[in-house]
Write an enzyme that holds these catalytic residues in place. Structure first.
Site: not given
Ligand code: GLV
Length: 384
Positions: A277, A105, A128, A154, A274, A23, A250, A163, A126
């Protein structure tokens, strides 16, 4: 022997299950942008300078009006508390002891209140933009109640980049023991015990606090159901109007967006993809840093993340105009490797590397770092 962040990464691989390690280690899709972040930093070379008095080197600086012992901060990372029991508390404590900022976060395992109760120094928080704007307001209020010293919004996760390691590894939150991962977990007994006896295993800021989320087990599901894909700059202005303190935006990777960010009232922006990511095929952060610094023109602070693994990397980001660098992956590796001692070690390794890098480029303070410490022709993104 732990001499580098890479050593901590290797140790992390052995300490936490594969799904957790990956991760942090992974990026989106084919991970091209992830690799480019590191490769473009590596491609920069320093001008070595000699016979300059470098017996006194000052790394001290400040971010957003607060003093820091060096131009480094711990950026927000989801799931830190799965890399080590109470990982966010551990990270905040290590950062405070080392005199650098820590950003919690929204997708953390320890909640804002947990971290506040367990630490003394103010931290950044942080968030969203969520579909439920009432929940954004609640998070703002909770961050204010916890006396967070900055709010970081963010901007680059309205939809999530895939991912691929996560579904392949079966990553769920909270982690589940099953036939597929049983051997992997059994070989990491200290992690398993820490998680078994730790209190916290799921999203501390969210679970039980935001409606309609029972049964959500992956970050991709959280994003799809809760994050607001329709968010725009007016929403950023809304956050600005609700948060009286320092606001950091960000996820800026484009000069035009940097100008919009300044116009929306940012005190700082973070040049970030990011950690590779999100948009695979986006440029490395270091390759776009100079044009963004230019577009901002000193109207707010410019912070940097993406591929920072060493003090040399920090020096390169400063040389191209960043006020400071943030670490995400490097923090999680250090945390997984050795908890608070690991995070402290990572920071101290980077501090020493930065000090020596300044000395050998003939620079005595971080304020004096500029493009002149790099050899010319340095911002080209190279093919991988
Ligand atoms: C969360 O913001 C991540 O990138 O996993």
């Amino acid at each position: 022997m732990i001499l580098s962040v890479e050593d901590l990464r290797e140790l992390a691989k052995r300490r936490v299950p594969r799904a957790i390690f990956d991760y942090a280690d992974g990026g989106a899709y084919e991970e091209r942008t992830l690799r480019r972040n590191g490769a473009d930093l590596d491609a920069l070379t320093f001008r070595q300078r000699v016979m300059i008095d470098v017996s006194n080197i000052s790394l001290a600086t400040n971010f957003l009006g607060a003093a820091a012992s060096m131009p480094l901060g711990i950026g927000p990372t989801g799931l830190a508390g799965l890399f080590h029991a109470d990982g966010e508390i551990v990270g905040a404590r290590a950062a405070a002891a080392c005199g650098i900022p820590f950003c919690l976060s929204t997708m953390s395992i320890c909640s804002i209140e947990d971290v506040r109760a367990a630490t003394k120094q103010p931290f950044w928080f942080q968030q969203y933009l969520m579909k439920d704007r009432g929940f954004n307001q609640e998070l703002i209020d909770r961050a204010a109640a916890a006396q967070c010293s900055a709010l970081m919004l963010t901007l680059d996760l309205q939809v999530i980049g895939e991912r691929r390691r996560d579904p392949r590894n079966g990553l769920t939150i909270p982690p589940r023991l099953n036939l597929r991962n049983a051997v992997d977990v059994a070989m990491r007994p200290s992690w398993a015990l820490g998680m078994l006896f730790g209190k916290r295993r799921t999203f501390g800021n969210l679970v039980g606090r935001i409606g309609g989320t029972s049964g959500i087990r992956t970050l991709a599901e959280w994003t799809a159901t809760q994050f607001d894909a329709s968010a725009n700059w007016r929403d950023v202005e809304w956050v600005r109007s609700r948060w009286p303190g320092k606001l950091i935006l960000k996820g800026v990777l484009d000069a035009e967006d940097a100008r919009f960010g300044v116009a929306a009232g940012a005190d700082a922006i973070v040049v970030s993809n990011h950690g590779g990511r999100q948009l695979d095929g986006a440029p490395s952060t270091i390759s776009v840093l100079p044009e963004i610094v230019d577009a901002v023109g000193g109207r707010c602070e410019v912070l940097f993340d993406g591929g920072i693994r060493s003090g040399q990397d920090i020096a390169k980001a400063l040389a191209l105009g960043a006020r400071g660098a943030l670490i995400g992956k490097s923090f999680l590796f250090a945390l997984a490797a050795a908890g608070e001692a690991g995070v402290t070690k990572a920071i101290e390794i980077m501090r020493n590397e930065l000090r020596v890098t300044l000395a050998l480029t003939g620079t005595t303070s971080v304020d004096a770092v500029g493009p002149h410490i790099l050899r010319a022709g340095h911002t080209q993104s190279r093919p991988l």
